[in-house]
Scaffold this active site. Structure first.
Site, PDB file in Angstrom:
ATOM      1  N   GLU A 256      -2.577 -23.156  16.877  1.00  0.00           N
ATOM      2  CA  GLU A 256      -2.431 -23.438  15.097  1.00  0.00           C
ATOM      3  C   GLU A 256      -3.280 -24.686  14.975  1.00  0.00           C
ATOM      4  OE1 GLU A 256      -0.070 -22.094  13.584  1.00  0.00           O
ATOM      5  OE2 GLU A 256       1.283 -21.763  14.944  1.00  0.00           O
ATOM      6  N   CYS A 295      -0.972 -30.199   8.115  1.00  0.00           N
ATOM      7  CA  CYS A 295      -1.635 -28.998   8.510  1.00  0.00           C
ATOM      8  C   CYS A 295      -1.468 -27.963   7.248  1.00  0.00           C
ATOM      9  CB  CYS A 295      -1.263 -28.195   9.769  1.00  0.00           C
ATOM     10  SG  CYS A 295       0.445 -27.780   9.880  1.00  0.00           S
TER      11      CYS A 295
END
Ligand code: NAP
Length: 519
Positions: A256, A295
């Protein structure tokens, strides 16, 4: 100064040698230190596999779910103390810290419920079986069984709480022991949670290990049944992909990483409408929550040309209203960046973006509240306007991991905005604000291959959503391309990362009995 310990092979141990220093990013005060020097990763990993893995695999989903419920409660019971750690070491405002901590306990609770639903089974059988030849007796199934290794969870600095919860929930429920390695710079909160987990005394021995400090050579101790779930920068992710310890055993790796997420205002939306206000509110929240260190935060704001002036002026006014400073001070709504190196990176990133865009706000001098003069890692919320998105490169390629986003005009057509958004080369989330079904249809079809998640804001749900920046356990999290190509969560789908899919062929009555299928 407090020395953070690691929890390996069922013991709390301190590293030796020169430690990393953890600071309060608002004041630069030293608050803790951590070192992994001298830790025997090989022995720690083997203990987790042999002792923890075996114990977890012997439990049913319902029993593993009960462990997750106890962990969720352990966090919730100490919520107030954990919030203070988020403020002191993460630079979180109270509300930012709650977002992280409640995200951890909420995700663990969600997977506890899933465990209850899955009941007495210890592994999953996928879908219906298949007849393999003319004889109806020769039959095949696919099963998802727990892998016999460990799950190494390498987390980013921005969500020390939620990062532990979201990864652990899926791994433990799937039946894999976890080794949690938080980012060192903000590890205090993660350490407190690790202590709570051990004190809760609900995890079988070896099911949980915790590494406080730098990764050292831990990847050399991986083996082929292990899983590495990494969250962090694309650069570190790329290093992991080619690491011999991972390549050698085809160790499963989930990444990720960075993401140039977008928010698009549809051509049908007029200033002042509910959808318009939702768009402004959610862009604003994503730019300022956790000082933009999310994020999933919006980095590019696509606006039809005719609406750019309205959006620019309203967002600028909202951003100028925030109070940046020490989150321990009353009235502060945006805290500092987490580290000195983040501050350097963010400043350099804003400079890069400003070469192809103009400042709307953020370039004025400011004094953070409640901070000793000259201290702390602060940047002002920064809004830029890119007038030539075809010539601009950095706006589509450089993630500034702070309170910064750029307005990018488009001609109001779905084709054009899809083409511009896709230049981000793989994103975690794309949000679109529109009440026009034709536009939404085009956006779904155009954007889906470039995103892990699409979020559509509209009048009917204007005040009923958590916004695009919130990762929910029900939906998958991850994204293709630049975002790392990973996939986590998504309800039961989240167990697949920690399971091995095996095809099983044989006589149907035998397999049905072994797999306990009720036909
Ligand atoms: P980072 O510097 O890449 O560090 C991430 C983690 O990797 C830390 O725990 C770090 O440990 C560890 N690490 C570094 N080098 C390693 C190595 N050689 N072997 C094993 N582990 C290693 O990233 P960060 O600065 O913490 O995080 C910021 C980035 O994360 C941003 O770019 C953001 O977009 C991304 N992010 C993505 C998501 C997502 O879900 N996609 C979520 C949050 C953040 P140390 O701290 O001890 O060095």
């Amino acid at each position: 100064m407090e020395q953070l310990e690691s929890y390996v092979s069922g013991n709390w141990v301190k590293g030796s040698g020169k430690p990393s220093i953890l600071v309060n990013p608002a004041t630069e005060e030293h608050i803790a230190e951590a070192s992994t020097e001298g830790l025997d990763f090989g022995a720690a990993f083997q203990y987790a596999r042999d002792v923890g893995g075996k114990a977890l695999r012997a439990l049913s989903f319902a029993q593993r779910g009960e462990i997750l419920r106890a962990l969720s409660r352990a966090i919730h019971a100490k919520r107030d103390a954990l919030i203070e750690d988020g403020i002191a070491n993460g630079g979180n405002t109270r509300s930012d810290a709650k977002f992280d901590i409640d995200g951890a306990s909420g995700t663990l609770a969600y997977y506890a419920d899933l465990g209850k639903q899955l009941g007495d089974a210890k592994f999953l059988v996928e879908g219906d079986g298949i007849q393999l030849a003319r004889s109806p007796r020769w039959f095949g199934y696919h099963a998802l069984v727990p892998r016999h290794g460990l799950a190494l969870h390498i987390n980013a600095f921005n969500f020390p709480g939620w990062g532990i919860g979201e990864k652990m929930a899926c791994a433990i429920l799937a039946g894999m022991p976890v080794v949690v390695k938080p980012a060192t710079s903000t590890a205090v909160l993660a350490y407190r949670i690790a202590k709570l987990f051990v004190e809760a005394n609900v995890l079988p021995p070896g099911a949980f290990s915790f590494i406080a400090g730098s990764p050292g050579n831990m990847l050399d101790s991986l083996s082929e049944q292990d899983v590495v779930a990494f969250t962090g920068s694309a650069d570190t992710g790329a290093r992991l992909r080619t690491h011999a310890g991972i390549v050698r055993g085809s160790v499963r790796l989930n990444i990720e990483a960075d993401s140039l997420n977008s928010a698009t205002l549809g051509p049908d939306v007029s200033a002042g409408s509910d959808t318009y206000r939702m768009f402004l509110r959610e862009v604003m929240r994503d730019m300022t929550q956790k000082a933009g260190q999310k994020c999933t935060a919006t980095r590019r704001i696509f606006v039809p040309e005719g609406m750019v002036n309205d959006v620019r002026d309203e967002l600028a006014a909202m951003l100028r209203d925030v109070q940046v400073g020490n989150p321990a001070t009353d009235g502060v709504t945006v805290g500092p960046l987490a580290t000195a190196s983040q501050l350097r990176d963010i400043r350099a990133g804003i400079e890069l973006l400003a070469k192809e865009s103009t400042f709307v706000t953020g370039n004025q001098a400011f004094t953070p509240a409640g901070v000793p003069e000259g201290k702390g890692y602060f940047v002002a919320p920064t809004l830029l306007h890119c007038t030539d998105p075809d010539a601009a490169k950095a706006v589509h390629a450089h993630e500034v991991f702070g309170p910064c986003a750029t307005i990018v005009p488009y001609d109001g057509s779905s084709g054009r905005v899809v083409e511009l958004i896709a230049r981000g080369a793989g994103m975690l989330v794309g949000s679109v604000y529109s009440d026009d079904r034709a536009f939404v249809t085009d956006m779904v079809m155009g954007l889906a291959p470039y995103h892990g998640r699409l979020y559509f804001g509209s009048e009917k749900i204007a005040d009923q959503t958590a916004g695009p920046g919130t990762v929910l356990p029900q939906s998958i999290h991850g994204g293709p391309g630049r975002a790392g190509g990973g996939e986590e969560l998504g309800g039961q789908r989240g167990l697949a990362l920690y399971s091995h899919r095996v095809a099983i062929q044989g006589a149907r009555p035998i397999l049905d009995a072994v797999l306990e299928l009720k036909k």
